[in-house]
Design an enzyme around this catalytic site. Structure first.
Site, mmCIF file in Angstrom:
data_model
loop_
_atom_site.group_PDB
_atom_site.id
_atom_site.type_symbol
_atom_site.label_atom_id
_atom_site.label_comp_id
_atom_site.label_asym_id
_atom_site.label_seq_id
_atom_site.Cartn_x
_atom_site.Cartn_y
_atom_site.Cartn_z
ATOM 1 N N ASN A 241 -11.078 -2.662 -5.166
ATOM 2 C CA ASN A 241 -10.307 -1.527 -6.137
ATOM 3 C C ASN A 241 -10.908 -1.199 -7.413
ATOM 4 O O ASN A 241 -10.540 -0.251 -8.160
ATOM 5 C CB ASN A 241 -8.924 -2.164 -6.269
ATOM 6 C CG ASN A 241 -7.892 -2.195 -5.198
ATOM 7 O OD1 ASN A 241 -7.023 -2.861 -5.045
ATOM 8 N ND2 ASN A 241 -8.093 -1.155 -4.341
ATOM 9 N N ASP B 28 0.910 -1.415 0.005
ATOM 10 C CA ASP B 28 0.185 -0.029 0.034
ATOM 11 C C ASP B 28 0.954 1.238 -0.029
ATOM 12 O O ASP B 28 1.949 1.180 0.377
ATOM 13 C CB ASP B 28 -0.862 0.048 1.137
ATOM 14 C CG ASP B 28 -2.198 0.814 0.830
ATOM 15 O OD1 ASP B 28 -2.297 1.171 0.014
ATOM 16 O OD2 ASP B 28 -2.803 1.235 2.193
HETATM 17 C C1 IPE Z 1 -5.228 -2.865 -0.172
HETATM 18 O O1 IPE Z 1 -5.197 -1.438 -0.264
HETATM 19 C C2 IPE Z 1 -5.482 -3.481 -1.382
HETATM 20 C C3 IPE Z 1 -4.279 -3.715 -2.068
HETATM 21 C C4 IPE Z 1 -2.950 -3.461 -1.702
HETATM 22 C C5 IPE Z 1 -4.212 -4.385 -3.385
HETATM 23 P P1 IPE Z 1 -6.272 -0.453 -0.506
HETATM 24 O O2 IPE Z 1 -5.692 0.893 -0.631
HETATM 25 O O3 IPE Z 1 -7.171 -0.591 -1.858
HETATM 26 O O4 IPE Z 1 -7.064 -0.245 0.960
HETATM 27 P P2 IPE Z 1 -7.675 0.534 1.774
HETATM 28 O O5 IPE Z 1 -8.785 1.267 0.532
HETATM 29 O O6 IPE Z 1 -6.675 1.624 2.208
HETATM 30 O O7 IPE Z 1 -8.483 -0.045 2.766
HETATM 31 C C1 IPE Z 2 -1.588 0.216 -3.415
HETATM 32 O O1 IPE Z 2 -1.253 1.755 -3.561
HETATM 33 C C2 IPE Z 2 -1.693 -0.455 -4.574
HETATM 34 C C3 IPE Z 2 -3.260 -0.951 -4.909
HETATM 35 C C4 IPE Z 2 -4.076 -0.918 -4.174
HETATM 36 C C5 IPE Z 2 -3.583 -1.296 -6.241
HETATM 37 P P1 IPE Z 2 -2.630 2.593 -3.409
HETATM 38 O O2 IPE Z 2 -2.863 2.930 -4.746
HETATM 39 O O3 IPE Z 2 -3.649 2.281 -2.540
HETATM 40 O O4 IPE Z 2 -1.889 3.794 -2.951
HETATM 41 P P2 IPE Z 2 -2.603 4.882 -1.761
HETATM 42 O O5 IPE Z 2 -2.906 4.202 -0.518
HETATM 43 O O6 IPE Z 2 -3.361 5.574 -2.342
HETATM 44 O O7 IPE Z 2 -1.302 5.795 -1.245
HETATM 45 MG MG MG Z 3 -4.188 2.452 -0.574
#
Ligand code: IPE
Ligand code: IPE
Ligand code: MG
Length: 264
Positions: A84, A36
């Site tokens: 997502n 993340d």
């Molecule tokens: C969790 O991250 C999903 C992945 C790393 C693929 P998200 O960024 O989607 O989760 P939330 O929204 O912070 O819970």
């Molecule tokens: C994790 O990074 C990647 C996926 C969830 C696919 P994020 O895209 O959630 O990054 P933040 O949480 O917005 O920084």
């Molecule tokens: Mg995220």
């Protein structure tokens, strides 16, 4: 220290110092990672979020290689959750395209290092071109033994549990009286894999975001503020070191004698 490890984590580096502190006989058998912080990494630099995902791909490669060298058996990476899809279509499209491109480029990393690819998640929702490539690489690496790299794609922990229940009902081979935890787990997407011993979440968020809900019942959790694109080998080693300091009691009053591998 074994020479192949010294070559990868050379003496004089921070990684080498960390490695010296790690007990190689008590490694987590299965590490799961919620990758993340890609978006925030990009935003902090005034870049579009997509560039954060590009940079995150470098961390994936480095983590896969480091885990394999260290001797980890299973590495599960949460790459796309069932939630997502809520993101803007352009970001969703970019994520799948990126996955396809990197998979194409990194097949040699898997093949040369004897790594097996396995995917978990609802396959029917995955874009067709990406799924075709994923299944090709899964088949290509099926007999590789050094480490299994599991990509959680279109994965949701609750969906996994619901899908397992559906399979049990549809197949009709397990009677209600015989349905115990082992029989249930054999119908989850992770069937045949040990539960994660260590769950790492980057970017400091204190939640599991629908990842492996059943399987992390007794995982040790390591949350680091490091954003995924900044995650390097040393962060993996720090997480393993943190894991080795834990007293895994499984509800008992003391830790069972020398449990070096995860329970199924
Ligand atoms: C969790 O991250 C999903 C992945 C790393 C693929 P998200 O960024 O989607 O989760 P939330 O929204 O912070 O819970
Ligand atoms: C994790 O990074 C990647 C996926 C969830 C696919 P994020 O895209 O959630 O990054 P933040 O949480 O917005 O920084
Ligand atoms: Mg995220």
């Amino acid at each position: 220290m074994e020479s192949h490890l010294e070559a990868f984590f050379p003496p004089g580096t921070e990684e080498h110092d960390l490695l010296l502190k790690i007990d190689l006989c008590r490694l987590p058998g299965h590490i799961a990672v919620i990758m993340d912080g890609n978006g925030r990494w990009a935003e902090q630099r005034g870049l579009p979020r997509a560039q954060g995902h590009d940079a995150g791909a470098v961390s994936v490669r480095e983590t896969v290689e480091a885990a394999a060298r260290l001797g980890i058996d299973f590495l599960t990476l949460y790459a796309f959750s069932s939630e997502n899809w809520k993101r803007p279509a352009a970001e969703v499209g970019r994520l799948w395209r990126l996955l396809r491109e990197h998979l194409g480029k990194d097949v040699s990393l898997l093949v040369d290092n004897d790594l097996r690819l396995r995917i978990i998640g609802r396959r029917e929702g995955i874009p067709r071109t990406a799924l075709r490539e994923l299944e090709r690489v899964e088949a290509l690496t099926r007999d590789n033994r050094r480490m299994t790299v599991v990509f959680a794609l279109n994965y949701g922990g609750r969906q996994d549990i619901v899908d397992a229940a559906r399979r049990i009902v549809t197949e009709g081979r397990v009677s209600p009286g015989n349905l115990d935890e082992t029989a249930f787990a054999a119908h989850l997407a992770t069937a045949g894999m040990p539960d994660p011993d260590l769950l790492i979440r980057t970017s400091g968020e204190l939640r599991v975001s629908n990842f492996l809900l059943w399987q992390i019942a007794y995982a040790e959790i390591h949350v680091t503020p490091v954003l995924w694109p900044d995650f390097r080998r040393r962060h993996l080693l720090e997480a393993v070191l943190d894991y080795q300091k834990r007293d895994r009691r499984y509800g008992d009053v003391r830790a069972p004698a020398r449990r070096s591998r995860g329970r199924t």
